[in-house]
Design an enzyme around this catalytic site. Structure first.
Site, mmCIF file in Angstrom:
data_model
loop_
_atom_site.group_PDB
_atom_site.id
_atom_site.type_symbol
_atom_site.label_atom_id
_atom_site.label_comp_id
_atom_site.label_asym_id
_atom_site.label_seq_id
_atom_site.Cartn_x
_atom_site.Cartn_y
_atom_site.Cartn_z
ATOM 1 N N TYR A 256 50.074 38.776 49.887
ATOM 2 C CA TYR A 256 49.220 39.778 50.931
ATOM 3 C C TYR A 256 50.610 40.196 51.913
ATOM 4 C CZ TYR A 256 44.547 38.852 49.307
ATOM 5 O OH TYR A 256 43.443 38.511 48.751
ATOM 6 N N ASP A 284 44.877 46.343 47.163
ATOM 7 C CA ASP A 284 43.550 46.779 47.381
ATOM 8 C C ASP A 284 43.033 46.238 48.727
ATOM 9 O OD1 ASP A 284 43.100 44.345 46.498
ATOM 10 O OD2 ASP A 284 41.982 45.061 44.840
ATOM 11 N N HIS A 386 39.324 43.849 42.828
ATOM 12 C CA HIS A 386 39.425 42.695 44.043
ATOM 13 C C HIS A 386 37.900 41.950 43.552
ATOM 14 C CE1 HIS A 386 41.944 40.761 47.040
ATOM 15 N NE2 HIS A 386 40.931 40.162 47.034
HETATM 16 N N1 FMN Z 1 42.833 38.317 44.974
HETATM 17 C C1 FMN Z 1 44.123 38.405 45.337
HETATM 18 O O1 FMN Z 1 44.852 38.923 44.969
HETATM 19 N N2 FMN Z 1 44.210 37.153 46.436
HETATM 20 C C2 FMN Z 1 43.505 36.485 46.566
HETATM 21 O O2 FMN Z 1 43.536 35.510 47.647
HETATM 22 C C3 FMN Z 1 42.193 36.534 46.290
HETATM 23 N N3 FMN Z 1 41.042 35.558 46.462
HETATM 24 C C4 FMN Z 1 39.858 35.660 46.116
HETATM 25 C C5 FMN Z 1 39.001 34.640 46.243
HETATM 26 C C6 FMN Z 1 37.811 34.643 45.683
HETATM 27 C C7 FMN Z 1 36.713 33.689 46.198
HETATM 28 C C8 FMN Z 1 37.533 35.696 44.635
HETATM 29 C C9 FMN Z 1 36.076 35.772 43.990
HETATM 30 C C10 FMN Z 1 38.502 36.559 44.463
HETATM 31 C C11 FMN Z 1 39.637 36.787 45.085
HETATM 32 N N4 FMN Z 1 40.601 37.414 44.854
HETATM 33 C C12 FMN Z 1 41.933 37.477 45.171
HETATM 34 C C13 FMN Z 1 40.405 38.624 43.812
HETATM 35 C C14 FMN Z 1 40.877 38.258 42.259
HETATM 36 O O3 FMN Z 1 42.332 37.915 42.313
HETATM 37 C C15 FMN Z 1 40.376 38.861 40.971
HETATM 38 O O4 FMN Z 1 40.847 40.208 41.203
HETATM 39 C C16 FMN Z 1 38.895 38.685 40.734
HETATM 40 O O5 FMN Z 1 38.229 37.694 41.209
HETATM 41 C C17 FMN Z 1 38.462 39.244 39.471
HETATM 42 O O6 FMN Z 1 37.129 39.338 39.282
HETATM 43 P P1 FMN Z 1 36.165 38.150 38.540
HETATM 44 O O7 FMN Z 1 36.265 36.958 39.552
HETATM 45 O O8 FMN Z 1 35.137 38.951 38.207
HETATM 46 O O9 FMN Z 1 36.915 37.722 37.401
#
Ligand code: FMN
Length: 501
Positions: A256, A284, A386
């Site tokens: 980030y 994003d 995201h």
């Molecule tokens: N995306 C990031 O790029 N960095 C993060 O630290 C990050 N933390 C997340 C924490 C949680 C609890 C969740 C659910 C998603 C997070 N994401 C983060 C987004 C995920 O990388 C990803 O885009 C997303 O979970 C995909 O959808 P799905 O949960 O339906 O597989």
């Protein structure tokens, strides 16, 4: 401050409890007491959570959110006050909250891992066994959660057009993801704080360092042969994760961008030094999206908890709405993920900090930005919203599921899907091997899993992650045979009916 108290260097819980105010604030972690009075205003997660935990042992809370390296970065040796005495350590080791007892009882009653046959089994089990505040964090989407729901729904609106009478006795589900050999066209998306789902109960053990959270994900991913991308806000450092991983196993690092660019440069240099395979820049989160939902869920939960004070307190401080006068829709845990000044030119800057490493742009929501990322020299993009946690539909239906973005790329910029040195990935809503196949038919090189990996590691640790990948592999293999293809590069749009998308 340091040393002024302790008789014989040992401190009791009662003595610790006296230092719970802003003029003298102590906390205990792993049996050691620190004076964090002057850290109150500098704590990156805000002063509130620190102030509310003054005078207490915070080992469990700390370790479920931060890697140990966080500690060395922020706490000076002269802040060490002394050690907790034996009696206090014993008391702490026996102390279990009602929530911990509930979790233990649920875990004791859980079936063995062989009973798990689908990713939704893992989700149900995880919901039952993770601490409730962790579930609120993991499961929610932004605002109305329409975007979250639509990510998965979009896959249901795409039908297969299977071909038959072909020899499918030998199928190969493997591929390469940014040069890494992969048993299936899937990788683990970066998600923050994997350690929250299965916190260590009682005194922290040495094995726990490498057997939980993202370290456990690394083991499972390594056994099953897929790439893991580590979050900027992981509960484990890249170092720890690499230590848990197999020899030669690759781990990507997600960044980030911070308003303080030097801080980001340092983070990338450190990732490079620790052997990161690739840098995944998340784009994003120029501002943290609407988190009304997580707050609503936690408020409802607070009411339900009634007088279970300890849990009320933990939840209240982690998930409470912003104070009056501040914007309402901020997730308190998601500090440090936004940099509104980021532009396409930052790709070259990131590349200069990590020479030779693939740079991936994560969080693309329109086909035009895929073209731009390609022109600006990115090695890959992730079509993603995201996991439905940022821009929500609300009533205007303004954000679209990643599968629709992929369809748009296929329609308007198909060339970007067939470049030798550029990959289009997708994440969001993948819950079955056939979802993977649909994305590949539309031109994705691989897809990422966010929540499913969290569910798997929370419920069964590294074995859960391995099991999740094996289930997907079987579903992909069956799907390929029934579609009439024997390798993933044979998949194409001719196998889909997208008229309902
Ligand atoms: N995306 C990031 O790029 N960095 C993060 O630290 C990050 N933390 C997340 C924490 C949680 C609890 C969740 C659910 C998603 C997070 N994401 C983060 C987004 C995920 O990388 C990803 O885009 C997303 O979970 C995909 O959808 P799905 O949960 O339906 O597989």
């Amino acid at each position: 401050s340091a040393g002024s108290i302790a008789t014989g260097g040992k401190i009791s819980l009662a003595q610790l409890a006296k230092h719970s105010h802003s003029k003298s604030l102590w906390i205990a972690i792993d049996g050691k007491v620190y004076d964090v009075t002057d850290f109150l205003d500098r704590h990156p997660g805000g002063s509130k959570i620190l102030a509310e935990n003054g005078g207490k042992d915070v080992s469990k809370l700390f370790h479920s959110i931060h890697p140990p390296t966080t500690f060395d970065k922020y706490i000076r040796p002269d802040q060490y006050v002394g050690q907790l005495d034996e009696e206090s350590l014993y008391t702490l080791s026996k102390e279990t909250s009602e929530e911990e007892q509930r979790i233990q009882a649920t875990r004791d009653a859980m079936f063995g891992i062989n009973s798990v046959v689908s990713l939704s089994d893992l989700e149900r089990l995880a919901e039952a066994v993770v601490p409730r505040h962790a579930w609120a964090y993991y499961s929610t989407g932004a605002d109305t959660e329409a975007a979250l729901g639509e990510n998965a729904n979009a896959f249901k609106r795409v039908y297969f057009r299977p071909r038959t009478m072909r020899d499918v006795s030998n199928t190969d589900t493997s591929t390469t993801v940014l040069g890494v050999k992969s048993s299936i066209p899937v990788y683990i998306s970066p998600t923050a704080r994997n350690g929250m789902g299965h916190p260590e109960v009682g005194v922290r053990s040495v094995t726990a360092l490498t057997s939980q959270g993202e370290a456990a994900v690394a083991r499972g991913a390594g056994e099953a042969g897929i790439l893991q991308v580590l979050s900027h806000f992981a509960s484990k450092s890249l170092d720890e994760v690499k230590a848990a991983a197999k020899d030669g196993q690759q781990v990507g690092y997600q960044l980030y961008l911070q308003p303080d660019r030097e801080q980001s440069a340092e983070a990338v240099r450190e990732a490079v030094k620790n052997g990161a395979h690739s840098i995944w820049l998340t784009v994003d989160t120029t501002i943290v999206g609407g988190a009304l939902c997580i707050i609503r869920k936690s408020e409802a939960h607070l009411m339900q908890l009634g007088k279970r004070e300890t849990e009320r307190r933990i939840l209240a401080q982690e998930l409470s709405p912003a104070p009056h006068g501040q914007p309402l829709n901020r997730a308190p845990l998601d500090y440090g993920m936004s940099e509104p000044k980021m532009t396409w030119d930052d790709i070259a800057w990131i590349r200069s900090l990590a020479p030779g490493l693939p740079v991936v742009i994560k969080g693309i929501g329109a086909w035009e930005d895929v073209v731009l990322a390609y022109q600006k020299g990115a090695d890959a993009v992730v079509l993603s919203n995201h996991g439905g946690r940022q821009l929500d539909f609300k009533l205007t239906r303004s954000a679209q599921p990643p599968l629709k973005t992929l369809y748009d790329v296929h329609q308007h910029a198909p060339d970007t899907l067939h470049q030798p040195n550029f990959s289009v990935f997708l994440d969001g809503g993948i819950r079955h091997g056939t979802d993977v196949l649909k994305a590949l038919c539309l031109g994705a090189k691989a897809v990422g899993l966010g929540r499913p990996a969290i569910h798997a590691v929370s419920a069964y640790g590294s074995e859960g992650v391995e099991k999740m990948i094996m289930i997907l592999q079987e579903e992909i293999d069956i799907g390929m045979k029934l579609l009439g293809v024997t390798s993933v590069d044979q998949l194409g749009p001719e196998y889909l009916d997208t008229s309902k998308l």
